[in-house]
Design an enzyme around this catalytic site. Structure first.
Site, short mmCIF file in Angstrom:
data_model
loop_
_atom_site.label_atom_id
_atom_site.label_comp_id
_atom_site.label_asym_id
_atom_site.label_seq_id
_atom_site.Cartn_x
_atom_site.Cartn_y
_atom_site.Cartn_z
N CYS A 159 0.84 -1.20 0.00
CA CYS A 159 0.00 0.00 0.00
C CYS A 159 0.87 1.25 0.00
CB CYS A 159 -0.89 0.02 1.24
SG CYS A 159 -1.90 -1.44 1.43
N GLY A 203 -1.28 0.78 -4.68
CA GLY A 203 -2.56 0.18 -4.30
C GLY A 203 -3.70 0.88 -4.99
N ASN A 219 1.01 0.38 5.65
CA ASN A 219 1.60 -0.33 4.51
C ASN A 219 2.41 -1.48 5.06
OD1 ASN A 219 4.41 0.38 2.31
ND2 ASN A 219 2.92 -1.23 2.20
N GLY A 220 2.17 -2.67 4.52
CA GLY A 220 2.90 -3.85 4.97
C GLY A 220 1.94 -4.97 5.30
N TYR A 250 10.43 -3.84 -8.67
CA TYR A 250 9.12 -3.58 -9.27
C TYR A 250 8.26 -2.57 -8.53
CZ TYR A 250 4.21 -4.19 -10.35
OH TYR A 250 2.90 -3.93 -10.68
P1 5GP Z 1 2.98 -13.10 -13.92
O1 5GP Z 1 2.24 -12.72 -15.14
O2 5GP Z 1 4.25 -13.86 -14.21
O3 5GP Z 1 2.12 -13.81 -12.91
O4 5GP Z 1 3.41 -11.76 -13.18
C1 5GP Z 1 4.53 -11.03 -13.60
C2 5GP Z 1 4.14 -9.67 -14.08
O5 5GP Z 1 3.48 -9.01 -13.02
C3 5GP Z 1 5.33 -8.82 -14.47
O6 5GP Z 1 5.03 -8.18 -15.69
C4 5GP Z 1 5.49 -7.80 -13.37
O7 5GP Z 1 5.81 -6.50 -13.88
C5 5GP Z 1 4.15 -7.78 -12.71
N1 5GP Z 1 4.28 -7.73 -11.26
C6 5GP Z 1 5.30 -8.15 -10.50
N2 5GP Z 1 5.04 -7.95 -9.20
C7 5GP Z 1 3.83 -7.39 -9.14
C8 5GP Z 1 3.01 -6.94 -8.06
O8 5GP Z 1 3.37 -7.02 -6.88
N3 5GP Z 1 1.78 -6.42 -8.40
C9 5GP Z 1 1.35 -6.34 -9.70
N4 5GP Z 1 0.14 -5.82 -9.94
N5 5GP Z 1 2.10 -6.75 -10.72
C10 5GP Z 1 3.32 -7.27 -10.45
MG MG Z 2 4.82 -5.85 -15.71
#
Ligand code: 5GP
Ligand code: MG
Length: 511
Positions: free
Chosen positions: A22, A49, A123-124, A274
């Protein structure tokens, strides 16, 4: 719907990506429009979030809270912000890690105390929620029941504990400032809290500093926020990080800092990969530069014979820039992202679901046709994004698709603020890199090494939480059955630990 029958707001509910941490924001600034500053601060934290957003404001005599499901821009307008007058504010953008995605669980949470009231954003994710629920239940009679209403998230439990402390001898209710140093050491897990009573803004960060939190200065006040990008947007200068184990209080008496636990820094490495915005600095290191450096190292570790490097936008872009630079292969745009397709409250039909990634990304056929491509993304979780992407790029005429990932294989669930899949759902758990590449349909697949990724952050390995990559958790985890997202969903007023179910509840017992 999810398996548990709740509505999900993802475009494809069966294909939920991992969930972000968050965002929190707090400001103390007499004479400023604190609700509007918070609104813009939350705007800069929207990526952390998108389920709900909220702002609480105090004018010194009362606290008002306005929150709702949806994006910051959907929740607030001129009139709601105009009604939130005062000189202290805390704000929150939420992605659920514990507790369902419902209005009741939106933040800031609000609660009466023995001296007034309290509003708090978190957050956490906490790992001793069940223990905290017991502590809350054991609060002195007369105060307990009122404070135990409808807490289905770990955050609300924290407010129950902060609001319900009493002096052991006299029974006098403690103030928030007196209660915090007593309550915070009892809380285990990842947390940055931004909270306030009628007169004082508070901020606290867990002893490992797993989630980021920074302190900033306005000409006429103070700001705290999850990321420096949120200080930038309101014109605040960065003063410093809130230290792991530190409690900060700000009011007309100035800024007071106390330490409730020794600092043992273990910042989340995935923030650099990320989660955080590229224009944010964490522990003094810029996130964009870290990602570009991850791309450079990835190119050195895993070269490819190719004509063009493209990114999986947006989060894969800095690493793709670094990969291109270090490899000498030209960088280009191969995919256009529709930034306005994010979360939606429209329930997708089967036909729409099959569109999947096409709802978000469109290939630039003229660029891609006939080319041997390197496709860079920041991470693979379940593999759905890259599998769909490889197919889409081939359909657009790519000659070869070489997938390169700027973080190591994710093999372990996160209990500390990212709602990663259970172990069984993580594609890297049980499959070799080659097998994953085959399952994605790629001509080749490679990930950066753990050490390569960590060196790119410039943060010492011992000071980072890498648990999702190497299983080395900074916090001793209690019984996995008590860790599930729904641990506090009530049945007959009793917490109902889920033995199996969504989130990471059974992760450690699964193959
Ligand atoms: P996958 O499609 O392999 O399940 O998820 C990987 C993709 O999700 C990557 O494109 C990455 O940028 C994105 N991603 C990685 N971590 C997170 C996250 O914590 N939240 C969201 N919404 N996307 C994520
Ligand atoms: Mg992505």
């Amino acid at each position: 719907m999810r398996g548990d029958g709740r509505l999900s707001h993802d475009l494809d509910p069966r294909d939920q990506g991992p969930k972000d941490a968050c965002g929190v924001f707090g400001v103390w600034a007499p004479g400023e429009e604190v609700a509007k500053l918070t609104f813009f601060g939350l705007y800069a934290l929207q990526h952390r979030g998108q389920e709900s957003a909220g702002i609480a404001v105090s004018d010194g005599s009362k606290i008002l809270v306005f929150k709702d499901m949806g994006l910051v821009s959907q929740v607030f307008d001129e009139s709601s912000l105009g009604a939130l007058t005062g000189h202290i504010a805390v704000g929150h953008t939420r992605y659920s890690t514990t507790g369902a995605s419902t209005w009741e669980n939106a933040q800031p949470v609000f609660r009466a105390t023995g001296h007034g009231s309290l509003a708090l954003g978190h957050n956490g994710n906490l790992v001793n929620t069940a223990e905290l629920a017991e502590l809350a239940a054991a609060l002195p009679a007369g105060r307990g029941p009122r404070h135990r209403v409808a807490a289905t998230n770990d955050t609300d439990l924290v407010t129950v504990l902060l609001a319900g402390q009493t002096d052991a001898e006299t029974g006098r209710p403690l103030t928030v400032e007196e209660a915090a140093p007593r309550v915070l050491p009892q809380i285990k897990g990842a947390y940055t809290f931004v909270f306030m009573d009628e007169n004082t803004l508070y901020a606290a960060r867990d002893p490992h500093g797993i989630r980021p939190l920074v302190l900033g200065r306005l000409e006429r006040g103070w700001v705290v926020a999850s990321e420096t990008s949120a200080l930038d947007i309101v014109g605040a200068s960065v003063v410093r990080e809130v230290e792991p184990g530190e409690l900060i209080a700000v009011d007309e008496g100035g800024l007071r800092s106390t330490r409730f636990a020794e600092a043992k820094p273990r910042g989340c490495a995935f923030e650099y990969v990320y989660l955080a915005r590229p224009d944010t600095d964490i522990a003094g290191r810029n996130v964009y530069l870290s990602r570009v450096e991850m791309g450079r190292r990835l190119a050195a570790e895993a070269p490819a014979e190719a004509d063009l490097v493209i990114a999986t936008p947006e989060s894969g872009t800095p690493a793709a820039v670094g990969y291109a630079e270090a490899s000498g292969i030209p960088y280009g745009s191969g995919l256009v992202k529709n930034s306005y397709v994010g979360r939606t409250f429209i329930q997708p039909s089967q036909t729409i679901r099959q569109l999947g990634i096409r709802l978000k990304l469109n290939p630039l056929k003229e660029v891609i046709r006939g080319k041997r491509l390197v496709v860079v993304d920041d991470s693979i979780v379940r593999g759905n994004t890259q599998r769909a992407l490889v197919r889409m790029l081939r359909e657009a005429g790519a000659a070869e698709v070489h997938v390169r990932i700027s973080s190591p294989p994710i093999k372990w669930p996160c209990f500390l603020g990212i709602d990663f899949a259970t172990r069984a759902e993580l594609i890297a758990n049980g499959l070799s890199v080659e097998e994953i590449g085959t399952s994605l349909g790629a001509d080749s697949l490679a990930y950066i090494s753990l050490d390569g990724m960590i060196e790119a952050t410039t943060i010492p390995k011992a000071n980072l939480c890498r648990a999702c990559f190497d299983g080395d958790y900074p916090i001793e985890l209690p019984d996995p059955a008590l860790l599930g997202k729904d641990v506090l969903e009530q049945r007959d007023g009793h917490p109902l630990p889920l033995l199996t179910g969504p989130g990471a509840a059974d992760a450690l017992r699964r193959p």
